[in-house]
Design an enzyme around this catalytic site. Structure first.
Site, PDB file in Angstrom:
ATOM      1  N   SER A 117     -31.725  -2.547 -10.617  1.00 58.32           N
ATOM      2  CA  SER A 117     -30.537  -1.718 -10.854  1.00 58.32           C
ATOM      3  C   SER A 117     -30.935  -0.284 -11.177  1.00 58.32           C
ATOM      4  CB  SER A 117     -29.727  -2.277 -12.023  1.00 58.32           C
ATOM      5  OG  SER A 117     -28.733  -1.345 -12.412  1.00 58.32           O
ATOM      6  N   LEU A 118     -30.274   0.671 -10.520  1.00 55.72           N
ATOM      7  CA  LEU A 118     -30.562   2.073 -10.797  1.00 55.72           C
ATOM      8  C   LEU A 118     -30.124   2.469 -12.202  1.00 55.72           C
ATOM      9  CD1 LEU A 118     -29.569   3.624  -7.355  1.00 55.72           C
ATOM     10  CD2 LEU A 118     -31.876   3.267  -8.256  1.00 55.72           C
ATOM     11  N   ASN A 119     -29.230   1.687 -12.791  1.00 58.97           N
ATOM     12  CA  ASN A 119     -28.813   1.963 -14.172  1.00 58.97           C
ATOM     13  C   ASN A 119     -29.978   1.816 -15.159  1.00 58.97           C
ATOM     14  OD1 ASN A 119     -25.987   2.482 -13.750  1.00 58.97           O
ATOM     15  ND2 ASN A 119     -25.745   0.300 -13.316  1.00 58.97           N
ATOM     16  N   ARG A 121     -32.722   3.118 -15.093  1.00 61.14           N
ATOM     17  CA  ARG A 121     -33.369   4.410 -15.371  1.00 61.14           C
ATOM     18  C   ARG A 121     -32.919   4.985 -16.698  1.00 61.14           C
ATOM     19  NH1 ARG A 121     -32.946   8.048  -9.909  1.00 61.14           N
ATOM     20  NH2 ARG A 121     -34.496   6.887  -8.731  1.00 61.14           N
ATOM     21  N   ASP A 137     -38.304  12.517 -10.748  1.00 61.80           N
ATOM     22  CA  ASP A 137     -38.736  11.651  -9.660  1.00 61.80           C
ATOM     23  C   ASP A 137     -40.239  11.749  -9.458  1.00 61.80           C
ATOM     24  OD1 ASP A 137     -36.257  10.669  -9.253  1.00 61.80           O
ATOM     25  OD2 ASP A 137     -35.788  11.907  -7.514  1.00 61.80           O
ATOM     26  N   ASP A 139     -41.834  12.477  -6.880  1.00 58.67           N
ATOM     27  CA  ASP A 139     -42.262  13.327  -5.766  1.00 58.67           C
ATOM     28  C   ASP A 139     -42.032  14.812  -6.035  1.00 58.67           C
ATOM     29  OD1 ASP A 139     -39.550  13.174  -5.761  1.00 58.67           O
ATOM     30  OD2 ASP A 139     -39.338  12.461  -3.712  1.00 58.67           O
ATOM     31  N   ARG A 167     -26.107  20.543  -7.537  1.00 57.02           N
ATOM     32  CA  ARG A 167     -25.127  20.240  -6.498  1.00 57.02           C
ATOM     33  C   ARG A 167     -23.742  20.489  -7.079  1.00 57.02           C
ATOM     34  NH1 ARG A 167     -29.325  20.311  -4.418  1.00 57.02           N
ATOM     35  NH2 ARG A 167     -30.348  18.758  -3.083  1.00 57.02           N
ATOM     36  N   ARG A 224     -25.661   1.302  -4.795  1.00 57.03           N
ATOM     37  CA  ARG A 224     -27.109   1.520  -4.902  1.00 57.03           C
ATOM     38  C   ARG A 224     -27.419   3.019  -4.825  1.00 57.03           C
ATOM     39  NH1 ARG A 224     -30.508  -1.305  -5.644  1.00 57.03           N
ATOM     40  NH2 ARG A 224     -32.151  -0.369  -4.417  1.00 57.03           N
ATOM     41  N   ASP A 228     -27.301   9.273 -11.128  1.00 57.02           N
ATOM     42  CA  ASP A 228     -27.450  10.641 -11.633  1.00 57.02           C
ATOM     43  C   ASP A 228     -26.092  11.340 -11.760  1.00 57.02           C
ATOM     44  OD1 ASP A 228     -27.200  10.575  -8.868  1.00 57.02           O
ATOM     45  OD2 ASP A 228     -28.567  12.242  -8.507  1.00 57.02           O
TER      46      ASP A 228
END
Ligand SMILES: *[C@@H]1O[C@H](CO)[C@@H](O)[C@H](O)[C@H]1NC(C)=O
Ligand SMILES: *[C@@H]1O[C@H](CO)[C@@H](O)[C@H](O)[C@H]1NC(C)=O
Length: 334
Positions: A117-119, A121, A137, A139, A167, A224, A228
């Protein structure tokens, strides 16, 4: 039994120990008492949480963790490994390789995320001893001076998100939905490619906001994507103002296809591994997230900011606005 087998068993045991300990360090959801109290968190340093995912980026990860670890304002560097398919053995090796740092440098460790899960993070972590965390990240390579500069800006704006990549949200009147875009002179969303924020927001994201936030986190899992953006919602909902964009002297985005030729480190295929590189569909999906978050949270907390903090002569922050440098004081109020 050969020595090789013994070593293998030892590795297996060590690795399961390492990761068991890590799991037990997870807070019980909503249990505030497992976290250090706000006033015990130090504010002269911050903790770096790097989202690790791709094994092909491990060489870059070495460079990046080295830069953070040797920065004077960094208390600890933790790689949160989100790819559940990576073998434990690789992570143990990585952890070992990264932990070899110079004396005086901040410790570097690797932690496997409990799920895909991205949560995850944004899970609050009881071992974070600093008032600020930097989410980034695997990169993005940034020079030390710009890291220090960004941290100083955060110290002056501790309630707001401070970051390097911006953004914008915008309402599409024709289709009556939100869109995700890049605007030339305003922004409302900072990306987790590099973002500094109050550690407290991890707790707010994971445990706050009641049923509507639970639904919003579910949307992150279904899409997914967009964890952010949701963090930007949470912070703007608290502050009532937009984030703070900072300029860096040197930024290298290894996940950006424009770097393909760069130092020849990445092939097109490796670039494509990045979670957000399917550009075409990407913006549309991110716009859908904004529309969905707005729907479940029942309001649109995102606010615009204008201008960018740039490091220049003296202590006084100068902002770039419409191609001119002006003092930043009035820049971030609306
Ligand atoms: C760890 O370092 C060794 C020796 O330099 C290297 O062969 C190996 O690929 C590295 N592994 C990881 C996962 O970083
Ligand atoms: C937004 O702020 C309100 C008022 O402070 C609070 O009740 C609500 O839980 C917050 N929502 C989120 C998503 O954090």
């Amino acid at each position: 039994m050969t020595t090789g087998q013994l070593i293998f068993i030892f590795l297996t045991i060590t690795s399961s120990l390492t990761f068991t300990t890590t799991f037990s360090l997870r807070p019980l959801s909503g249990n505030r008492r497992t976290l250090p109290s706000q006033k015990h968190l130090r504010s002269d340093q911050f903790t770096v949480l790097i989202n690790g995912y791709s094994e092909s980026r491990i060489p870059i990860l070495h460079t990046i963790t080295g830069i953070y670890s040797s920065s004077p304002s960094v208390a600890a560097v933790v790689v949160l490994w989100g790819n559940t398919k990576t073998p434990v053995k690789t992570l143990v090796e990585l952890s070992h390789n990264l932990s070899v740092s110079s004396p005086g440098d901040a410790p570097i460790s690797v932690i496997r995320q409990p799920s895909s899960s991205l949560n995850d993070r944004f899970l609050p972590r009881p071992w974070i001893s600093t008032r600020a965390v930097m989410i980034c990240d695997d990169d993005i390579e940034i020079d030390r001076k710009s890291i220090e500069f960004a941290f100083n800006i955060w110290r002056n704006n501790p309630e707001q998100l401070v970051g390097l990549f911006a953004r914008s949200h915008e309402f599409d009147l024709t289709n009556r939905r939100w869109i995700y875009t890049v605007h030339p002179d305003r922004y409302s969303i900072l990306l987790t490619k590099f973002m500094l924020m109050k550690t407290e927001y991890l707790y707010q994201y994971t445990c706050g906001g009641g049923e509507s936030m639970a639904q919003a986190r579910l949307i992150v899992d279904e899409m997914r994507n967009c964890e952010d953006i949701l963090m930007n919602f949470v912070v703007a909902n608290t502050t009532g103002v937009g984030p703070v964009l900072v300029g860096a002297k040197r930024v290298r985005d290894w996940g950006d296809a424009r770097n393909e030729g760069g130092r020849g480190l990445m092939t097109t295929e490796e670039v494509a591994v990045g979670l957000s590189s399917r550009k075409k569909d990407h913006r549309k999906r991110r716009g859908d997230c904004i529309t969905e978050f707005h729907r479940v949270l029942g309001k649109m907390p995102l606010r615009y900011s204008y201008g960018k903090m740039v490091d220049s002569i003296g202590e006084q922050g100068l902002c770039e606005k419409g191609g001119k440098l002006v003092f930043c004081d009035q820049q971030f109020s609306k």
